[in-house]
Write a protein that holds these residues in place. Structure first.
Motif, short mmCIF file in Angstrom:
data_model
loop_
_atom_site.label_atom_id
_atom_site.label_comp_id
_atom_site.label_asym_id
_atom_site.label_seq_id
_atom_site.Cartn_x
_atom_site.Cartn_y
_atom_site.Cartn_z
N ARG A 16 9.66 -8.79 -8.04
CA ARG A 16 9.06 -8.70 -6.71
C ARG A 16 9.23 -7.30 -6.13
O ARG A 16 8.27 -6.72 -5.57
CB ARG A 16 9.71 -9.74 -5.79
N VAL A 17 10.41 -6.73 -6.24
CA VAL A 17 10.67 -5.39 -5.72
C VAL A 17 9.77 -4.36 -6.40
O VAL A 17 9.16 -3.50 -5.73
CB VAL A 17 12.16 -5.03 -5.89
N VAL A 18 9.67 -4.44 -7.71
CA VAL A 18 8.83 -3.49 -8.44
C VAL A 18 7.35 -3.72 -8.13
O VAL A 18 6.58 -2.76 -7.95
CB VAL A 18 9.10 -3.59 -9.95
N ASP A 19 6.94 -4.97 -8.02
CA ASP A 19 5.54 -5.27 -7.73
C ASP A 19 5.11 -4.71 -6.37
O ASP A 19 4.03 -4.14 -6.23
CB ASP A 19 5.30 -6.78 -7.75
N VAL A 20 5.95 -4.90 -5.36
CA VAL A 20 5.59 -4.45 -4.02
C VAL A 20 5.68 -2.92 -3.92
O VAL A 20 4.73 -2.25 -3.50
CB VAL A 20 6.49 -5.09 -2.95
N ASN A 21 6.83 -2.38 -4.30
CA ASN A 21 7.09 -0.96 -4.05
C ASN A 21 6.36 -0.02 -5.01
O ASN A 21 5.82 1.01 -4.57
CB ASN A 21 8.59 -0.68 -4.15
N ALA A 22 6.35 -0.36 -6.28
CA ALA A 22 5.76 0.53 -7.28
C ALA A 22 4.32 0.13 -7.60
O ALA A 22 3.38 0.91 -7.38
CB ALA A 22 6.61 0.54 -8.54
N THR A 23 4.13 -1.09 -8.10
CA THR A 23 2.78 -1.49 -8.50
C THR A 23 1.84 -1.52 -7.31
O THR A 23 0.69 -1.05 -7.40
CB THR A 23 2.81 -2.87 -9.19
N GLY A 24 2.29 -2.06 -6.19
CA GLY A 24 1.43 -2.12 -5.00
C GLY A 24 1.00 -0.73 -4.55
O GLY A 24 -0.16 -0.51 -4.18
N THR A 25 1.94 0.22 -4.57
CA THR A 25 1.60 1.59 -4.17
C THR A 25 0.66 2.24 -5.17
O THR A 25 -0.29 2.93 -4.79
CB THR A 25 2.88 2.42 -4.01
N LEU A 26 0.90 2.01 -6.45
CA LEU A 26 0.01 2.56 -7.48
C LEU A 26 -1.42 2.03 -7.32
O LEU A 26 -2.39 2.81 -7.40
CB LEU A 26 0.53 2.19 -8.87
N LEU A 27 -1.56 0.73 -7.10
CA LEU A 27 -2.90 0.15 -6.99
C LEU A 27 -3.60 0.61 -5.71
O LEU A 27 -4.82 0.83 -5.71
CB LEU A 27 -2.81 -1.37 -7.04
#
Length: 250
Positions: A111-122
């Protein structure tokens, strides 16, 4: 004039609390049109949006989870009712619960990686795609954390790793899109008095860590927002690929 057709359109993810709300207030006060996103706290969203509109701002809000597929597209589509989006602040984030990585559930790490990293990348990917398609010299400001350098041992290593990814994104994407006239920069806050600490399980964390900060205090949301606002502005027109630490000397 406020909210006119010629004023910039800014998207602030996680824009109804803390640093995001402080950025949104600065933008509305300057006459920009603003779209803020939120996920869980509807009461805070209503209060923030009401305050922004009371200032005379043209404001829309969108409930969105930036980790979801299609969320970036939906947010930018919603913001487009204000006009072409010109500036974006990727501020939405989560720490997960404080604790050692070995004690952190796999679902929380994801969840942390999805929101902070993946979400920002997308979100960055979608912004650039739209800006390059029409030749907009857009500005993207990401929000990291000094944890990206410290690693946050014993507290939130997954969060630190995800924020390190945000900084790598900032540097790489700035080089990639610079020829299109698009700027990408990052603000890296230190401990700041926002609700993220309560969400992580320790509301009093800013006071606990303040003695370790060279300035001997935690930061305030508007102090970080001032740095974000500068990076968004034309005063920072030659700043891209930079990570600006706003951390009281850490």
């Amino acid at each position: 004039m406020r909210g006119t057709a010629g004023s910039p359109v800014l998207v602030v993810t996680g824009g109804t609390r803390g640093i995001g709300a402080a950025v949104a207030h600065r933008a509305v006060a300057a006459g920009w049109r603003v779209c803020v996103t939120w996920r869980d706290d509807e009461a805070a969203a209503r209060d923030t949006v009401g305050a922004l509109r009371a200032l005379g701002g043209s404001v829309v809000d969108v409930r969105a989870d930036l980790a979801d597929d299609g969320a970036a597209e939906a947010v930018l589509d919603a913001a487009a009712v204000l006009g072409p989006v010109t500036h974006v602040v990727a501020n939405a984030g989560t720490t997960g619960r404080l604790g050692r990585l070995v004690d952190t559930e796999a679902a929380v790490v994801r969840r942390v990686v999805d929101v902070n990293a993946t979400g920002t990348l997308l979100l960055a990917r979608e912004c650039v795609s739209r800006w390059e398609a029409v030749g907009t010299p857009g500005v993207l400001v990401t929000v990291s954390s000094v944890a990206a350098q410290s690693g946050a041992p014993g507290e939130y290593v997954a969060y630190a790793a995800s924020k390190a990814a945000v900084e790598a994104l900032t540097v790489g994407l700035a080089k990639e899109v610079g020829p299109s006239g698009i700027r990408v920069a990052c603000v890296s806050p230190g401990t700041t008095r926002t609700g993220i600490h309560a969400a992580g399980g320790e509301p009093g964390r800013p006071d606990r860590v303040a003695p370790s900060v060279p300035l001997r205090r935690a930061g305030e949301p508007d102090e970080v927002a001032a740095a974000v606002w500068w990076l968004l502005s034309d005063e920072a027109s030659y700043v891209s690929g930079a990570v600006l630490r706003v951390s009281g000397g850490l």
